[in-house]
Design a protein around this motif. Structure first.
Motif, PDB file in Angstrom:
ATOM      1  N   VAL A  29       0.855  -1.196   0.000  1.00 14.91           N
ATOM      2  CA  VAL A  29       0.000   0.000   0.000  1.00 14.91           C
ATOM      3  C   VAL A  29       0.887   1.242   0.000  1.00 14.91           C
ATOM      4  CG1 VAL A  29      -1.836   1.268   1.174  1.00 14.91           C
ATOM      5  CG2 VAL A  29      -1.777  -1.236   1.275  1.00 14.91           C
ATOM      6  N   LEU A  30       0.630   2.136  -0.961  1.00 13.10           N
ATOM      7  CA  LEU A  30       1.362   3.393  -1.046  1.00 13.10           C
ATOM      8  C   LEU A  30       0.339   4.534  -1.135  1.00 13.10           C
ATOM      9  CD1 LEU A  30       2.848   1.175  -3.122  1.00 13.10           C
ATOM     10  CD2 LEU A  30       4.554   2.994  -3.240  1.00 13.10           C
ATOM     11  N   LEU A  31       0.596   5.629  -0.425  1.00 13.11           N
ATOM     12  CA  LEU A  31      -0.177   6.856  -0.577  1.00 13.11           C
ATOM     13  C   LEU A  31       0.654   7.845  -1.384  1.00 13.11           C
ATOM     14  CD1 LEU A  31      -1.808   7.423   2.935  1.00 13.11           C
ATOM     15  CD2 LEU A  31      -2.785   6.350   0.910  1.00 13.11           C
ATOM     16  N   VAL A  32       0.041   8.433  -2.432  1.00 13.48           N
ATOM     17  CA  VAL A  32       0.746   9.300  -3.371  1.00 13.48           C
ATOM     18  C   VAL A  32       0.014  10.637  -3.437  1.00 13.48           C
ATOM     19  CG1 VAL A  32       1.610   9.553  -5.731  1.00 13.48           C
ATOM     20  CG2 VAL A  32       1.461   7.269  -4.674  1.00 13.48           C
ATOM     21  N   ASP A  33       0.778  11.752  -3.423  1.00 14.25           N
ATOM     22  CA  ASP A  33       0.134  13.066  -3.531  1.00 14.25           C
ATOM     23  C   ASP A  33       0.055  13.495  -4.992  1.00 14.25           C
ATOM     24  OD1 ASP A  33       2.642  13.962  -4.271  1.00 14.25           O
ATOM     25  OD2 ASP A  33       3.103  14.856  -2.318  1.00 14.25           O
ATOM     26  N   LYS A  35       1.717  15.618  -6.624  1.00  9.63           N
ATOM     27  CA  LYS A  35       3.024  15.760  -7.297  1.00  9.63           C
ATOM     28  C   LYS A  35       3.660  14.405  -7.608  1.00  9.63           C
ATOM     29  CE  LYS A  35       4.042  20.216  -5.114  1.00  9.63           C
ATOM     30  NZ  LYS A  35       5.007  20.963  -4.267  1.00  9.63           N
ATOM     31  N   LEU A  36       2.909  13.341  -7.351  1.00  6.96           N
ATOM     32  CA  LEU A  36       3.383  11.961  -7.574  1.00  6.96           C
ATOM     33  C   LEU A  36       4.565  11.631  -6.674  1.00  6.96           C
ATOM     34  CD1 LEU A  36       3.054  11.468 -11.440  1.00  6.96           C
ATOM     35  CD2 LEU A  36       1.327  11.300  -9.658  1.00  6.96           C
ATOM     36  N   HIS A  37       4.532  12.209  -5.446  1.00  4.70           N
ATOM     37  CA  HIS A  37       5.498  11.835  -4.426  1.00  4.70           C
ATOM     38  C   HIS A  37       4.828  10.856  -3.464  1.00  4.70           C
ATOM     39  CE1 HIS A  37       7.687  15.224  -6.031  1.00  4.70           C
ATOM     40  NE2 HIS A  37       8.729  14.974  -5.226  1.00  4.70           N
ATOM     41  N   ILE A  38       5.621   9.950  -2.938  1.00  4.50           N
ATOM     42  CA  ILE A  38       5.101   8.944  -2.013  1.00  4.50           C
ATOM     43  C   ILE A  38       5.000   9.549  -0.623  1.00  4.50           C
ATOM     44  CG2 ILE A  38       5.536   6.705  -0.947  1.00  4.50           C
ATOM     45  CD1 ILE A  38       6.945   5.888  -3.548  1.00  4.50           C
ATOM     46  N   VAL A  39       3.806   9.526  -0.089  1.00  2.00           N
ATOM     47  CA  VAL A  39       3.544  10.092   1.219  1.00  2.00           C
ATOM     48  C   VAL A  39       3.724   9.046   2.313  1.00  2.00           C
ATOM     49  CG1 VAL A  39       1.799  11.223   2.669  1.00  2.00           C
ATOM     50  CG2 VAL A  39       1.958  11.777   0.226  1.00  2.00           C
ATOM     51  N   SER A  40       3.300   7.829   2.010  1.00  2.00           N
ATOM     52  CA  SER A  40       3.352   6.772   3.024  1.00  2.00           C
ATOM     53  C   SER A  40       3.416   5.418   2.317  1.00  2.00           C
ATOM     54  CB  SER A  40       2.104   6.855   3.927  1.00  2.00           C
ATOM     55  OG  SER A  40       2.048   5.737   4.801  1.00  2.00           O
ATOM     56  N   VAL A  41       4.091   4.461   2.959  1.00  3.11           N
ATOM     57  CA  VAL A  41       4.133   3.079   2.445  1.00  3.11           C
ATOM     58  C   VAL A  41       3.991   2.136   3.627  1.00  3.11           C
ATOM     59  CG1 VAL A  41       5.569   3.587   0.436  1.00  3.11           C
ATOM     60  CG2 VAL A  41       6.646   2.976   2.601  1.00  3.11           C
ATOM     61  N   ASN A  42       3.526   0.931   3.356  1.00  4.10           N
ATOM     62  CA  ASN A  42       3.460  -0.065   4.441  1.00  4.10           C
ATOM     63  C   ASN A  42       4.664  -0.995   4.373  1.00  4.10           C
ATOM     64  OD1 ASN A  42       2.761  -1.653   2.255  1.00  4.10           O
ATOM     65  ND2 ASN A  42       1.146  -2.759   3.345  1.00  4.10           N
ATOM     66  N   ARG A  43       4.776  -1.826   5.406  1.00  2.00           N
ATOM     67  CA  ARG A  43       5.934  -2.709   5.541  1.00  2.00           C
ATOM     68  C   ARG A  43       6.033  -3.694   4.373  1.00  2.00           C
ATOM     69  NH1 ARG A  43       5.759  -5.629  10.935  1.00  2.00           N
ATOM     70  NH2 ARG A  43       6.164  -3.486  11.656  1.00  2.00           N
ATOM     71  N   ASN A  44       4.877  -4.184   3.879  1.00  2.00           N
ATOM     72  CA  ASN A  44       4.880  -5.172   2.800  1.00  2.00           C
ATOM     73  C   ASN A  44       5.628  -4.640   1.580  1.00  2.00           C
ATOM     74  OD1 ASN A  44       3.500  -6.352   0.197  1.00  2.00           O
ATOM     75  ND2 ASN A  44       3.079  -7.851   1.815  1.00  2.00           N
ATOM     76  N   VAL A  57       9.744   7.189   1.360  1.00  2.00           N
ATOM     77  CA  VAL A  57       8.755   8.217   1.685  1.00  2.00           C
ATOM     78  C   VAL A  57       9.303   9.598   1.293  1.00  2.00           C
ATOM     79  CG1 VAL A  57       7.460   9.334   3.548  1.00  2.00           C
ATOM     80  CG2 VAL A  57       7.788   6.853   3.550  1.00  2.00           C
ATOM     81  N   GLY A  58       8.481  10.385   0.616  1.00  2.00           N
ATOM     82  CA  GLY A  58       8.861  11.719   0.158  1.00  2.00           C
ATOM     83  C   GLY A  58       9.536  11.720  -1.202  1.00  2.00           C
ATOM     84  N   ARG A  59       9.827  10.530  -1.707  1.00  2.00           N
ATOM     85  CA  ARG A  59      10.488  10.441  -3.010  1.00  2.00           C
ATOM     86  C   ARG A  59       9.426  10.329  -4.119  1.00  2.00           C
ATOM     87  NH1 ARG A  59      15.934   9.045  -2.286  1.00  2.00           N
ATOM     88  NH2 ARG A  59      16.491   9.772  -0.186  1.00  2.00           N
ATOM     89  N   ASN A 116      -6.969  14.313  -0.469  1.00  2.00           N
ATOM     90  CA  ASN A 116      -6.329  14.795  -1.697  1.00  2.00           C
ATOM     91  C   ASN A 116      -5.074  13.986  -2.038  1.00  2.00           C
ATOM     92  OD1 ASN A 116      -6.518  16.510  -3.914  1.00  2.00           O
ATOM     93  ND2 ASN A 116      -5.012  17.958  -3.076  1.00  2.00           N
ATOM     94  N   GLN A 117      -5.219  12.715  -1.795  1.00  2.00           N
ATOM     95  CA  GLN A 117      -4.172  11.759  -2.135  1.00  2.00           C
ATOM     96  C   GLN A 117      -4.823  10.562  -2.820  1.00  2.00           C
ATOM     97  OE1 GLN A 117      -2.624  10.946   1.750  1.00  2.00           O
ATOM     98  NE2 GLN A 117      -1.213  12.702   1.755  1.00  2.00           N
ATOM     99  N   VAL A 118      -4.025   9.712  -3.408  1.00  2.00           N
ATOM    100  CA  VAL A 118      -4.533   8.452  -3.955  1.00  2.00           C
ATOM    101  C   VAL A 118      -3.788   7.304  -3.296  1.00  2.00           C
ATOM    102  CG1 VAL A 118      -5.179   9.451  -6.184  1.00  2.00           C
ATOM    103  CG2 VAL A 118      -2.930   8.371  -5.904  1.00  2.00           C
ATOM    104  N   MET A 119      -4.480   6.190  -3.202  1.00  2.00           N
ATOM    105  CA  MET A 119      -3.875   4.985  -2.641  1.00  2.00           C
ATOM    106  C   MET A 119      -3.547   4.019  -3.790  1.00  2.00           C
ATOM    107  SD  MET A 119      -5.439   2.167   0.015  1.00  2.00           S
ATOM    108  CE  MET A 119      -5.438   3.286   1.413  1.00  2.00           C
ATOM    109  N   LEU A 120      -2.292   3.634  -3.855  1.00  2.00           N
ATOM    110  CA  LEU A 120      -1.858   2.631  -4.832  1.00  2.00           C
ATOM    111  C   LEU A 120      -1.784   1.288  -4.091  1.00  2.00           C
ATOM    112  CD1 LEU A 120      -0.776   1.787  -7.598  1.00  2.00           C
ATOM    113  CD2 LEU A 120       1.502   2.536  -6.859  1.00  2.00           C
ATOM    114  N   LEU A 121      -2.713   0.398  -4.416  1.00  2.00           N
ATOM    115  CA  LEU A 121      -2.806  -0.909  -3.749  1.00  2.00           C
ATOM    116  C   LEU A 121      -2.276  -1.973  -4.694  1.00  2.00           C
ATOM    117  CD1 LEU A 121      -3.894  -2.427  -1.219  1.00  2.00           C
ATOM    118  CD2 LEU A 121      -6.047  -2.703  -2.470  1.00  2.00           C
TER     119      LEU A 121
END
Length: 485
Positions: A29-33, A35-44, A57-59, A116-121
């Motif tokens: 699971v990734l949260l993307v803003d 600007k297409l930057h990664i806001v959050s990721v899970n351990r998997n 994160v932030g990249r 105002n983010q999207v979740m990439l599952l």
């Protein structure tokens, strides 16, 4: 000791719960803003991509995902489209390889969320794809085996409707898989066997046993090809019968070989009987010769002349009957449809051929048959060959004379014919082998070892059985059992 965390009183409890929930999800699971930057990721994701959180994160996505993946999946454009329309993108396939690890296959979805983010599952389906490909490989292999088989292989549902029909079935029947699919299998069986086939399918619905039988397969031009069939129930994962697998083997070549063996064995039996046959024909011929000499005399009465003529006529008829019986026995027995046969008639006609042979060897025949016809389904010539072989074996077992007893025993469903001799008996070590092809205890040149083997084959063809009981020095009893009509 580390104190337990009070989630209810912690100001960051929601963030902690959120993080724990993400880490527990077996998907990436990734949260993307925007600007297409990664806001959050899970351990998997971090484990599968072999990246640390600080390097992720932030990249921007372009630093985290290889360029080839971004280009092939067009994932950046899809994320922007989700931001613009607010509509999810589901069920897209992605192939991803982290440095130093095997390739992984994912199905990904892009979901808009209110922040105002999207979740990439991303769900790892590598094992499922591998197993699916393995299943398809096995299925292709099994299909190839079935199609390459020289035997008929077909499958049906529980009612007997044809589902599959392999190439061998098409070749033998002249009917394509498309022509027979959905048709009842019994429609392509001999008319006399259709009810039996229906019964087999009914039995397989509730049973686990296979069923074997022989009957003709009706071809596209209406002819029948004799086939040996094996019906087996087909089970699902829960052990429930969902259909049947039917395997059939063309018996044409086998029957041809069996007929050749039977015929050679008949000729061998005729050789054994030659002495008795010659004696049996010599007697009526001697009477004819004597009567003919009297007829050449001039001074005989009319009454005596007529008596001589009757003797000649009777002698010729007797010799003719003997020769006719021999020809009937020696004549090849082609595979014919089984018909109603009186077993007593078969036995008595066979005894007519060996009676004189038995008399020559001082063997008394004791006949204990029922006084009424005993009707079975069979081929008269083949049944006669069975009893001829058994009678001759019994005679050969009594070189110094004895008693040959033929007795019948009737039960509700079958007739048992017991053939007993008072000969030398059979060694215990030979009892299990006497029906084997080419097994013989006779001296070299005096036995082919095929007689009882052929008997066994013929009796099985008539849905019967044959057994032997014996002790050395106490004679032997062979029992032939056949189903009654």
């Amino acid at each position: 000791m580390k104190p337990m965390l009070d989630y209810d009183s912690s100001p960051n409890r929601f963030e902690l719960l959120y993080g724990m929930l993400l880490d527990a999800i077996p998907s990436s699971v990734l949260l993307v803003d925007e600007k297409l930057h990664i806001v959050s990721v899970n351990r998997n994701f971090l484990v599968k991509s072999q990246r640390g959180e600080a390097r992720t994160v932030g990249r921007p996505l372009a630093e985290v995902f290889p360029t080839i993946i971004l280009e092939n999946t067009d994932i950046e454009r899809r994320i922007r489209e989700v931001f613009r329309t607010g509509t999810s993108v589901k069920g897209q396939r992605m192939t991803y390889r982290a440095p130093g690890v095997p390739i992984r296959i994912y199905y990904y979805s892009i979901l808009p969320i209110p922040t105002n983010q999207v979740m990439l599952l991303m769900e790892d389906v590598t094992e499922q794809v591998r197993l699916s490909e393995e299943v398809r490989r096995v299925e292709r292999h099994l299909a190839s085996v079935v199609e390459s088989a020289s035997d008929i292989v077909l499958s049906t549902d529980t009612e007997g409707r044809i589902l599959t029909w392999n190439s061998a079935a098409e070749k033998l029947s002249g009917l394509s898989a498309q022509e027979v699919r959905g048709q009842y299998f019994f429609q392509f069986c001999d008319s006399n066997q259709q009810q039996t086939v229906r019964k087999v399918f009914m039995l397989m619905k509730s049973g686990n046993e296979s069923h074997t039988t022989e009957f003709p397969l009706v071809t596209s031009n209406g002819d029948g090809i004799l086939v040996s069939w094996v019906f087996s129930p087909m089970k699902d994962d829960y052990g429930q019968t969902v259909g049947a697998v039917v395997v059939g083997r063309d018996l044409a070549e086998r029957r041809k070989l069996e007929n050749q063996l039977r015929q050679s064995q008949k000729l061998a039996a005729l050789g054994v009987m030659a002495g008795g046959i010659a004696h049996e024909i010599r007697n009526p011929l001697a009477v004819c010769y004597s009567a003919a000499e009297f007829l050449l005399m001039d001074n005989i009465s009319t009454e005596f002349r007529n008596e001589c003529s009757r003797k000649i006529q009777a002698g010729i008829q007797k010799a003719s009957a003997i020769i006719e019986n021999l020809l009937r026995f020696a004549r090849p027995s082609p595979d014919t449809e089984m018909v109603q046969v009186d077993l007593n008639t078969v036995i008595t006609e066979t005894l007519d051929l060996i009676t004189n042979q038995a008399r020559v060897q001082q063997i008394r025949i004791q006949l204990e048959l029922k006084m009424r016809p005993i009707l079975v389904l069979g081929v008269s010539g083949l049944l006669q060959q069975v009893f001829m072989n058994i009678f001759l074996n019994a005679i050969n077992a009594m070189p110094d004379g004895g008693v040959l007893t033929i007795a019948e025993e009737i039960s509700e469903a079958e007739v048992a014919v017991h053939i007993s001799d008072t000969g030398m008996g059979i060694e215990e070590s030979d009892l299990d082998k006497i029906f084997d092809p080419f097994h013989t205890t006779s001296p070299i040149g005096k036995g082919t070892g095929l007689g009882l083997s052929i008997c066994y084959s013929i009796v099985q063809q008539h849905l019967g059985s044959i057994h032997v009981q014996s002790s050395p020095g106490k004679g032997a009893t062979l029992t032939v059992r056949l189903p009654l009509l």
